[in-house]
Scaffold this motif. Structure first.
Motif, PDB file in Angstrom:
ATOM      1  N   VAL A  33      -5.008  13.110  -0.149  1.00  0.00           N
ATOM      2  CA  VAL A  33      -4.196  11.895  -0.223  1.00  0.00           C
ATOM      3  C   VAL A  33      -4.663  10.983  -1.349  1.00  0.00           C
ATOM      4  CG1 VAL A  33      -3.681  11.947   2.247  1.00  0.00           C
ATOM      5  CG2 VAL A  33      -5.660  10.652   1.416  1.00  0.00           C
ATOM      6  N   LYS A  34      -3.775  10.064  -1.708  1.00  0.00           N
ATOM      7  CA  LYS A  34      -4.085   9.050  -2.699  1.00  0.00           C
ATOM      8  C   LYS A  34      -3.514   7.726  -2.233  1.00  0.00           C
ATOM      9  CE  LYS A  34      -3.266   7.724  -7.531  1.00  0.00           C
ATOM     10  NZ  LYS A  34      -2.607   8.107  -8.809  1.00  0.00           N
ATOM     11  N   TYR A  35      -4.334   6.664  -2.267  1.00  0.00           N
ATOM     12  CA  TYR A  35      -3.907   5.327  -1.884  1.00  0.00           C
ATOM     13  C   TYR A  35      -3.875   4.433  -3.121  1.00  0.00           C
ATOM     14  CZ  TYR A  35      -4.403   6.308   3.134  1.00  0.00           C
ATOM     15  OH  TYR A  35      -4.257   6.810   4.396  1.00  0.00           O
ATOM     16  N   THR A  36      -2.786   3.706  -3.290  1.00  0.00           N
ATOM     17  CA  THR A  36      -2.681   2.729  -4.374  1.00  0.00           C
ATOM     18  C   THR A  36      -2.120   1.428  -3.812  1.00  0.00           C
ATOM     19  OG1 THR A  36      -0.450   3.489  -4.971  1.00  0.00           O
ATOM     20  CG2 THR A  36      -2.319   4.481  -6.152  1.00  0.00           C
ATOM     21  N   GLN A  37      -2.372   0.347  -4.516  1.00  0.00           N
ATOM     22  CA  GLN A  37      -1.857  -0.958  -4.128  1.00  0.00           C
ATOM     23  C   GLN A  37      -1.174  -1.611  -5.325  1.00  0.00           C
ATOM     24  OE1 GLN A  37      -4.962  -3.388  -2.442  1.00  0.00           O
ATOM     25  NE2 GLN A  37      -5.019  -2.251  -0.512  1.00  0.00           N
ATOM     26  N   ARG A  38      -0.136  -2.375  -5.041  1.00  0.00           N
ATOM     27  CA  ARG A  38       0.557  -3.133  -6.086  1.00  0.00           C
ATOM     28  C   ARG A  38       1.016  -4.467  -5.524  1.00  0.00           C
ATOM     29  NH1 ARG A  38       6.003  -2.702  -4.859  1.00  0.00           N
ATOM     30  NH2 ARG A  38       6.598  -0.862  -3.637  1.00  0.00           N
ATOM     31  N   VAL A  39       1.195  -5.419  -6.408  1.00  0.00           N
ATOM     32  CA  VAL A  39       1.646  -6.752  -6.015  1.00  0.00           C
ATOM     33  C   VAL A  39       3.169  -6.780  -5.945  1.00  0.00           C
ATOM     34  CG1 VAL A  39       1.733  -9.181  -6.706  1.00  0.00           C
ATOM     35  CG2 VAL A  39      -0.375  -7.866  -7.013  1.00  0.00           C
ATOM     36  N   ALA A  83      -1.626  20.939 -11.041  1.00  0.00           N
ATOM     37  CA  ALA A  83      -0.288  21.504 -11.181  1.00  0.00           C
ATOM     38  C   ALA A  83       0.686  20.647 -10.374  1.00  0.00           C
ATOM     39  CB  ALA A  83      -0.263  22.952 -10.690  1.00  0.00           C
ATOM     40  N   LYS A  84       1.965  20.887 -10.588  1.00  0.00           N
ATOM     41  CA  LYS A  84       2.968  20.140  -9.848  1.00  0.00           C
ATOM     42  C   LYS A  84       3.060  20.632  -8.414  1.00  0.00           C
ATOM     43  CE  LYS A  84       6.034  18.561 -13.522  1.00  0.00           C
ATOM     44  NZ  LYS A  84       7.419  18.580 -14.037  1.00  0.00           N
ATOM     45  N   SER A  85       3.347  19.686  -7.529  1.00  0.00           N
ATOM     46  CA  SER A  85       3.455  20.008  -6.118  1.00  0.00           C
ATOM     47  C   SER A  85       4.512  19.099  -5.504  1.00  0.00           C
ATOM     48  CB  SER A  85       2.100  19.799  -5.423  1.00  0.00           C
ATOM     49  OG  SER A  85       2.209  19.981  -4.026  1.00  0.00           O
ATOM     50  N   VAL A  86       4.680  19.200  -4.215  1.00  0.00           N
ATOM     51  CA  VAL A  86       5.554  18.304  -3.459  1.00  0.00           C
ATOM     52  C   VAL A  86       4.673  17.382  -2.624  1.00  0.00           C
ATOM     53  CG1 VAL A  86       7.378  18.120  -1.734  1.00  0.00           C
ATOM     54  CG2 VAL A  86       7.417  19.990  -3.389  1.00  0.00           C
ATOM     55  N   ALA A  87       4.995  16.108  -2.633  1.00  0.00           N
ATOM     56  CA  ALA A  87       4.193  15.133  -1.886  1.00  0.00           C
ATOM     57  C   ALA A  87       5.096  14.288  -1.007  1.00  0.00           C
ATOM     58  CB  ALA A  87       3.397  14.255  -2.850  1.00  0.00           C
ATOM     59  N   VAL A  88       4.486  13.580  -0.080  1.00  0.00           N
ATOM     60  CA  VAL A  88       5.195  12.642   0.789  1.00  0.00           C
ATOM     61  C   VAL A  88       4.566  11.269   0.617  1.00  0.00           C
ATOM     62  CG1 VAL A  88       5.706  12.002   3.174  1.00  0.00           C
ATOM     63  CG2 VAL A  88       5.846  14.393   2.479  1.00  0.00           C
ATOM     64  N   ALA A 106      10.365   2.311   6.634  1.00  0.00           N
ATOM     65  CA  ALA A 106       9.097   2.935   7.013  1.00  0.00           C
ATOM     66  C   ALA A 106       9.130   4.454   6.926  1.00  0.00           C
ATOM     67  CB  ALA A 106       8.713   2.514   8.436  1.00  0.00           C
ATOM     68  N   MET A 107      10.294   5.027   6.712  1.00  0.00           N
ATOM     69  CA  MET A 107      10.411   6.487   6.678  1.00  0.00           C
ATOM     70  C   MET A 107       9.661   7.073   5.490  1.00  0.00           C
ATOM     71  SD  MET A 107      12.288   8.000   9.079  1.00  0.00           S
ATOM     72  CE  MET A 107      13.092   9.391   8.282  1.00  0.00           C
ATOM     73  N   PRO A 108       8.988   8.209   5.685  1.00  0.00           N
ATOM     74  CA  PRO A 108       8.328   8.880   4.565  1.00  0.00           C
ATOM     75  C   PRO A 108       9.351   9.323   3.524  1.00  0.00           C
ATOM     76  CG  PRO A 108       7.560   9.743   6.676  1.00  0.00           C
ATOM     77  CD  PRO A 108       8.750   8.902   6.960  1.00  0.00           C
ATOM     78  N   GLU A 109       8.931   9.308   2.266  1.00  0.00           N
ATOM     79  CA  GLU A 109       9.810   9.683   1.156  1.00  0.00           C
ATOM     80  C   GLU A 109       9.220  10.893   0.432  1.00  0.00           C
ATOM     81  OE1 GLU A 109      11.155   7.861  -3.200  1.00  0.00           O
ATOM     82  OE2 GLU A 109      10.243   6.564  -1.675  1.00  0.00           O
ATOM     83  N   GLN A 110      10.031  11.899   0.242  1.00  0.00           N
ATOM     84  CA  GLN A 110       9.550  13.103  -0.446  1.00  0.00           C
ATOM     85  C   GLN A 110       9.513  12.867  -1.944  1.00  0.00           C
ATOM     86  OE1 GLN A 110      10.787  17.060   0.890  1.00  0.00           O
ATOM     87  NE2 GLN A 110      11.283  17.604  -1.223  1.00  0.00           N
ATOM     88  N   GLU A 162       0.851  -1.190   0.000  1.00  0.00           N
ATOM     89  CA  GLU A 162       0.000   0.000   0.000  1.00  0.00           C
ATOM     90  C   GLU A 162       0.886   1.239   0.000  1.00  0.00           C
ATOM     91  OE1 GLU A 162      -3.491   0.666   2.843  1.00  0.00           O
ATOM     92  OE2 GLU A 162      -1.984   2.069   3.626  1.00  0.00           O
ATOM     93  N   GLU A 163       0.649   2.118  -0.962  1.00  0.00           N
ATOM     94  CA  GLU A 163       1.389   3.373  -1.027  1.00  0.00           C
ATOM     95  C   GLU A 163       0.428   4.534  -0.788  1.00  0.00           C
ATOM     96  OE1 GLU A 163       3.507   3.510  -4.705  1.00  0.00           O
ATOM     97  OE2 GLU A 163       5.119   2.211  -3.974  1.00  0.00           O
ATOM     98  N   ARG A 164       0.759   5.355   0.174  1.00  0.00           N
ATOM     99  CA  ARG A 164      -0.046   6.532   0.508  1.00  0.00           C
ATOM    100  C   ARG A 164       0.724   7.777   0.105  1.00  0.00           C
ATOM    101  NH1 ARG A 164      -0.181  10.405   4.518  1.00  0.00           N
ATOM    102  NH2 ARG A 164      -2.241  11.149   5.216  1.00  0.00           N
ATOM    103  N   ILE A 165       0.168   8.568  -0.781  1.00  0.00           N
ATOM    104  CA  ILE A 165       0.794   9.809  -1.226  1.00  0.00           C
ATOM    105  C   ILE A 165      -0.026  10.980  -0.716  1.00  0.00           C
ATOM    106  CG2 ILE A 165       1.463  11.192  -3.220  1.00  0.00           C
ATOM    107  CD1 ILE A 165       1.984   8.689  -4.750  1.00  0.00           C
TER     108      ILE A 165
END
Length: 328
Positions: free
Chosen positions: A62-68, A137-142, A122-126, A51-54
């Motif tokens: 926020v946006k949640y996605t899942q991948r195998v 538009a473009k932004s900065v996310a975590v 587990a650390m957040p990634e910018q 699960e990736e939370r952006i």
């Protein structure tokens, strides 16, 4: 015997050369996936959902996605070494030994606690240059990575490679003591939480207004289609023409265009950098190149950045060479 059977017909695994364990494992997984005809798939024992939370920092949405996935890749935080004094002393002796070639030193490796590797994972990634569908538009996310499900058997890879300033991969010679028992329940994802607002589900533009480069394709979808046996270039075109809208839409495009004479040809797009100019998606780093670097333990983003930087470097060198010829 097992390696011979699994590696039969593969350009690397059918030889006696030294092989990468992660590459071999993923090759085995793909081979089982393609040939499994029974109701029970053995790969299920290793498969899990990521699960990736952006979080868009500008809009707060926020946006949640899942991948195998089949492998948990853990980074190595060198700053977490518990024997820094010993390492510093070793480096001093190593420099002295280089002057005296007869001196032999016993190797001292950085000792990294396994718990530190988990914390780093587990650390957040910018995420820079994130296209926010809330702002258009473009932004900065975590981005945070968690487990949406756990496998019966968890395969862990320690990412013992890093990039130097020259983008040359370097192996980290470290010592990591693996625990007898592992509790990663704190890494379980929970999906959308109360009070969170989702980003609008709008496909981002393949080329943003301030860009004239080739479009950014959803590489995970490209890979999934390619693993089904479709030509890589056709998979890229499918993802492009369906606007990065997912595997199902891309698969429908593939099935509808399989008879096209240019089905497997590279995707060529108009480019606004000049009249009549074009850009070819094949000029981007190939999946084979990315996969090779990922197999060393790097993330897909790091691999793509390194390859793109290399392309730019050679392109610049080529231009300088042409200028030099003209001046001569």
């Amino acid at each position: 015997m097992f390696k011979t059977l699994v590696g039969k017909g593969h350009p690397e695994f059918s030889t006696n050369r030294q092989q990468d364990a992660q590459e071999f494992f993923l090759h085995f997984i793909n081979m089982v996936e393609r040939n499994c005809r029974s109701s029970e798939n053995p790969n299920e024992a290793f498969r899990f959902l990521v699960e990736e939370r952006i979080n868009c920092l500008a809009s707060g949405k926020v946006k949640y996605t899942q991948r195998v996935d089949y492998i948990m890749q853990l980074p190595v935080p060198m700053e977490a070494a518990i024997n820094k004094d010993e390492l510093a002393e070793y480096e001093v002796k190593k420099r002295e030994a280089e002057e005296d070639k007869n001196t032999l030193l016993e190797m001292v490796r950085a000792k990294i606690p396994f718990e530190s590797c988990l914390q780093s994972y587990a650390m957040p990634e910018q995420v820079d240059d994130f296209w926010s569908t809330a702002l258009l538009a473009k932004s900065v996310a975590v981005k945070k990575t968690r487990f949406a499900s756990f496998p019966d058997y968890l395969v862990i890879q320690i990412k013992k490679f890093t990039f130097g300033l020259d983008w040359v991969p370097k192996k980290l010679d470290v010592s990591i003591e693996m625990p007898d028992e592992l509790d990663i329940s704190q890494l379980r994802g929970g999906g959308l939480q109360t009070g969170e607002e989702e980003l609008p589900d709008i496909a981002p533009p393949l080329v943003t207004p301030d860009e004239t480069k080739a479009p950014v394709l959803d590489e995970s979808v490209v890979i999934q289609l390619a693993e089904m046996g479709f030509p890589l270039e056709a998979c890229r075109k499918a993802v492009y023409h369906t606007g990065n809208s997912g595997v199902e839409a891309a698969m429908n495009w593939v099935m509808s265009h399989m008879e096209d004479p240019d089905f497997a040809n590279p995707l060529v797009l108009p480019c606004s950098s000049g009249p009549g100019s074009t850009v070819t998606v094949s000029d981007l780093p190939s999946e084979d190149s990315i996969a090779t670097i990922v197999s060393m333990g790097f993330s897909r983003e790091q691999a793509a950045r390194a390859l793109k930087a290399t392309v730019r470097m050679w392109a610049g060198a080529g231009k300088e060479g042409k200028q030099g010829c003209c001046m001569g």
